[in-house]
Design a protein around this motif. Structure first.
Motif, PDB file in Angstrom:
ATOM      1  N   SER A 151       0.804  -1.210   0.000  1.00 25.18           N
ATOM      2  CA  SER A 151       0.000   0.000   0.000  1.00 25.18           C
ATOM      3  C   SER A 151       0.846   1.273   0.000  1.00 25.18           C
ATOM      4  CB  SER A 151      -0.924  -0.005   1.219  1.00 25.18           C
ATOM      5  OG  SER A 151      -1.627   1.216   1.343  1.00 25.18           O
ATOM      6  N   LEU A 152       1.837   1.346   0.887  1.00 20.67           N
ATOM      7  CA  LEU A 152       2.600   2.583   1.033  1.00 20.67           C
ATOM      8  C   LEU A 152       3.772   2.690   0.059  1.00 20.67           C
ATOM      9  CD1 LEU A 152       2.757   3.118   4.919  1.00 20.67           C
ATOM     10  CD2 LEU A 152       1.144   4.063   3.248  1.00 20.67           C
ATOM     11  N   LEU A 153       4.396   1.567  -0.245  1.00 22.36           N
ATOM     12  CA  LEU A 153       5.587   1.593  -1.097  1.00 22.36           C
ATOM     13  C   LEU A 153       5.325   1.172  -2.530  1.00 22.36           C
ATOM     14  CD1 LEU A 153       8.253  -0.031   1.287  1.00 22.36           C
ATOM     15  CD2 LEU A 153       7.622   2.389   1.058  1.00 22.36           C
ATOM     16  N   GLY A 154       4.225   0.489  -2.764  1.00 21.18           N
ATOM     17  CA  GLY A 154       4.013  -0.106  -4.082  1.00 21.18           C
ATOM     18  C   GLY A 154       4.833  -1.366  -4.274  1.00 21.18           C
ATOM     19  N   TYR A 155       5.203  -2.019  -3.172  1.00 17.84           N
ATOM     20  CA  TYR A 155       5.986  -3.256  -3.234  1.00 17.84           C
ATOM     21  C   TYR A 155       5.226  -4.328  -3.994  1.00 17.84           C
ATOM     22  CZ  TYR A 155       8.306  -7.495  -1.402  1.00 17.84           C
ATOM     23  OH  TYR A 155       8.949  -8.712  -1.266  1.00 17.84           O
ATOM     24  N   ALA A 156       5.892  -4.927  -4.986  1.00 17.22           N
ATOM     25  CA  ALA A 156       5.260  -5.952  -5.828  1.00 17.22           C
ATOM     26  C   ALA A 156       6.260  -7.072  -6.075  1.00 17.22           C
ATOM     27  CB  ALA A 156       4.797  -5.346  -7.151  1.00 17.22           C
TER      28      ALA A 156
END
Length: 322
Positions: free
Chosen positions: A290-295
């Motif tokens: 949500s906060l970092l866009g970690y994928a």
């Protein structure tokens, strides 16, 4: 943007440093100079190398001065293991560096009580080993530092790091290489406990992605801590079954009590298994997404398979013949 990476020649830095160079960052790697990165990327030619013995310089009280003198916008600390060392660096960089990122560990959590474990929840016991206690205390200190208006900090807490160049945590929760020979031969493997205990891996490149995104999204990452793991966790049984399929085998295993398991292996391997499996860890990555866009790109079995295949290709792992 000038970025200093402390310990950039290790597992994480081998993927993080080239990534940052490709993003157009000026990168300085601070290391002991005793080992080469695990990846032979051309981007390393653009990296400035600084040799430093952190342990000695921490004792001398000079390490913070060395890092501050490099004039970085961002400092990524991959090799800080004590609260005193972290405090000394924070104190020296306060007011001089725009963002400090710290590599923590999921071992800041003790044994799980409710899954998946989320940041800030009470779903796990407190850590009991010194490594986990120090990582917990560092994360708390960093969060308080930023909340009080001091240095902007972020801590990222990886699972069991996996990647080409080193042995992964295996299906029994330890680093015993003989497990791969047994599985590839279709031999019966003794599993301690119930076989349903969980381990949560992460590929080093996915962890590098998370650090890069936290640098990019400084405002969202400021004062936060993040679990950084693969999208899913592996159970002992599931891990063994998946690994057996890589070699065209069906997993053969029997569950045994811990005392019997300890008699069947070395004290070191038994203790490592207990340390991993007794925690029974599975983590949420919703906050990082949500906060970092970690994928994350890798499921845990894909990450481990890449590690095992590298070891096989480089003749560092013996398998069953045939």
């Amino acid at each position: 943007m000038k970025i200093v990476v402390i310990g950039g020649s290790g597992h994480i830095g081998s993927f993080l440093v080239p990534r940052l160079v490709r993003e157009g960052r000026e990168v300085i790697n601070v290391s002991r100079g005793t080992s080469k990165p695990y990846t032979d990327s051309p981007e390393w030619k653009q990296v400035r190398q600084v040799i430093a013995d952190r342990e000695q310089e921490d004792r001398d009280g000079t390490f913070g001065d060395r890092i501050a003198a490099l004039g970085a916008d961002v400092v990524v600390d991959l090799v800080c293991f004590t609260l005193d060392s972290a405090k000394a660096l924070v104190s020296r960089l306060r007011g001089e560096t725009g963002h400090l990122l710290h590599c923590g560990s999921i071992w800041r959590y003790g044994a799980s009580m409710k899954l998946p474990l989320a940041e800030g929840s009470d779903s796990a016991d407190e850590p009991t080993d010194e490594y986990g206690i120090q990582k917990r205390d560092i994360a708390r200190m960093l969060k308080q530092e930023t909340a009080s208006g001091g240095l902007v900090t972020t801590s990222l807490h990886p699972g069991h790091i996996v990647g080409p160049g080193w042995h992964p945590v295996g299906p029994l929760g330890n680093f015993d290489p003989s497990i791969w020979q047994k599985i590839s031969a279709g031999q019966t493997v003794q599993m301690p406990g119930s076989g349903t205990e969980l381990m949560h891996h992460v590929h080093a490149d996915d962890l590098a992605q998370a650090f890069a995104k936290a640098i990019e999204r400084r405002d969202e990452a400021a004062g936060e801590d993040f679990n950084i793991v693969a999208p899913t966790a592996l159970s002992v049984r599931g891990f063994a079954r998946i690994a057996a399929s890589w070699f065209g085998q069906t997993a053969q295993f029997e569950t045994v009590g811990w005392e019997e398991f300890r008699r069947s292996t070395t004290p070191e391997h038994a203790e490592t298994s207990w340390a991993h499996l007794s925690r029974n860890h599975c983590f949420s990555i919703e906050k990082a997404k949500s906060l970092l866009g970690y994928a994350p790109r890798y499921e845990p079995e894909q990450a481990v398979h890449e590690s095992v295949q590298w070891l096989i290709d480089n003749k560092q792992l013996s398998l069953a013949e045939g």
